[in-house]
Design an enzyme around this catalytic site. Structure first.
Site, short mmCIF file in Angstrom:
data_model
loop_
_atom_site.label_atom_id
_atom_site.label_comp_id
_atom_site.label_asym_id
_atom_site.label_seq_id
_atom_site.Cartn_x
_atom_site.Cartn_y
_atom_site.Cartn_z
N LYS A 133 0.84 -1.21 0.00
CA LYS A 133 0.00 0.00 0.00
C LYS A 133 0.87 1.25 0.00
O LYS A 133 0.63 2.18 -0.79
CB LYS A 133 -0.93 -0.02 1.22
CG LYS A 133 -2.05 -1.05 1.09
CD LYS A 133 -2.79 -1.33 2.40
CE LYS A 133 -3.75 -2.50 2.22
NZ LYS A 133 -4.41 -2.92 3.46
N GLN A 149 -4.05 -1.32 9.55
CA GLN A 149 -4.07 -2.69 9.02
C GLN A 149 -4.69 -3.64 10.05
O GLN A 149 -4.29 -3.66 11.20
CB GLN A 149 -2.64 -3.12 8.66
CG GLN A 149 -2.56 -4.47 8.00
CD GLN A 149 -3.21 -4.50 6.62
OE1 GLN A 149 -3.09 -3.56 5.83
NE2 GLN A 149 -3.94 -5.56 6.33
N ASP A 171 -10.77 3.23 4.28
CA ASP A 171 -11.22 1.84 4.21
C ASP A 171 -12.76 1.76 4.25
O ASP A 171 -13.33 0.70 4.00
CB ASP A 171 -10.66 1.05 5.42
CG ASP A 171 -9.52 0.13 5.04
OD1 ASP A 171 -9.42 -0.23 3.85
OD2 ASP A 171 -8.75 -0.26 5.93
#
Ligand code: NAP
Length: 293
Positions: A54, A98, A121
């Protein structure tokens, strides 16, 4: 019939080109560089490789990219403190924590502590609620990637029978909601299946579009697929090691057999996977554009 491949790698590359061009335009016209911070707690090797991919992609696209790696012993208070600083930093438009987090940290409390405008997200309850209401500011990355693959492969969704296998909060539920919305590029009749579904095959065989996110290798066999269906395989299962020492991956669909029945199918790897990171980048760019007014 041998199904046409829906190549996520190729579509993701195309969208990354679009993102890079928009990023350059934002910088030139408004002096704004999209900023993404990734936060990893602990040393899980799979999470480490996701986070570094990422950060690397963000840099390649010309973003400001910051990576925090915290020890597995980090307390919830320490993580919340870091999030408060990221929330307040105007150079950061997207914050990604994460998952999974170590067990001493409450995942929902952490996700709820990210400012919804920076929640790239789309896991914050405000963003989940807006999606359900059909008025999202940001879409969760994997479902957004699946939707793009369907749209860009010319798959008809209006009035289609869509069957989703798996009801997780990150894939199954949100893609089911997105495709059932009363909106262009949606308007599907959606069935959501899970482990308590009585006769899974009876549902999957009705599907014009079959989306599988179960995390079970070869859960979907050729007999379970309607001839001519479009099959999106979200599953990523590690099933051994390649000659080069890398993890050998397979999806949730018996690819070789289903390819002979379906009209279009995503491979694993190279299908949904590359789209997920790309949608994260697009969400970060959009957050920066919104912040710039
Ligand atoms: P998850 O949280 O592991 O949940 C799996 C879901 O599938 C559950 O709802 C479960 O039902 C259902 N399920 C499992 N086995 C089933 C079966 N035999 N028949 C019917 N339903 C079944 O799922 P997830 O996080 O969405 O992940 C699913 C898969 O997608 C994993 O392989 C994951 O690695 C992959 N994934 C890939 C990406 C990507 O970018 N490519 C992103 C996210 C996830 P119950 O609710 O009844 O338990």
């Amino acid at each position: 019939m041998t199904a046409e491949l829906i190549r996520g790698t190729v579509v993701a590359e195309q969208i990354r080109g679009e993102i890079a061009a928009e990023t350059a335009r934002l910088r030139e016209t408004r002096g704004v560089v999209p900023g993404l911070v990734t936060i990893l707690v602990g040393e899980d090797p799979a999470s480490q490789s996701y986070v570094s991919a990422k950060s690397r992609t963000a840099r390649e696209l010309g973003f400001h990219s910051v990576q925090h790696t915290l020890p597995a012993s980090t307390s919830e208070a320490e993580l919340l403190d870091l999030l408060a600083r990221c929330n307040a930093d105007p150079a950061l438009h997207g914050i990604l924590v994460q998952l999974p987090l170590p067990k001493q940290i409450d995942e929902q409390r952490v996700l709820g502590a990210i400012r919804p405008e920076k929640d790239v997200d789309a896991f914050h309850p405000v963003n989940v609620g807006k999606l359900l209401l059909g008025n999202p500011d940001v879409l969760p990355c994997t479902p957004a990637g699946i939707h793009e693959l369907l749209l860009r492969s010319g798959t008809e969704l209006d009035g289609a029978e869509v069957v989703v296998v798996g009801r997780s909060n990150i894939v199954g539920k949100p893609i089911a909601v997105m495709l059932a919305q009363k909106a262009p590029g949606a308007n599907a009749t959606v069935t959501l299946c899970h482990t308590r579904t009585r006769d899974l095959a009876a549902h999957t065989r009705r599907a014009d579009v079959l989306i599988v996110a179960a995390g079970r290798p070869k859960a979907i066999t050729a007999e379970m697929v309607k001839p001519g269906a479009v099959v999106i395989d979200v599953g990523v299962n590690r099933v051994g090691v390649t000659d080069k020492g890398k993890a050998r991956l397979c999806g949730d669909v018996d690819f070789d057999a289903v390819r002979e029945v379906a009209s279009k199918i995503t491979p694993v790897p190279g299908g949904v996977g590359p789209m997920t990171i790309t949608m994260l980048m697009r969400n970060t760019l959009r957050a920066a554009q919104r912040a710039a007014g």
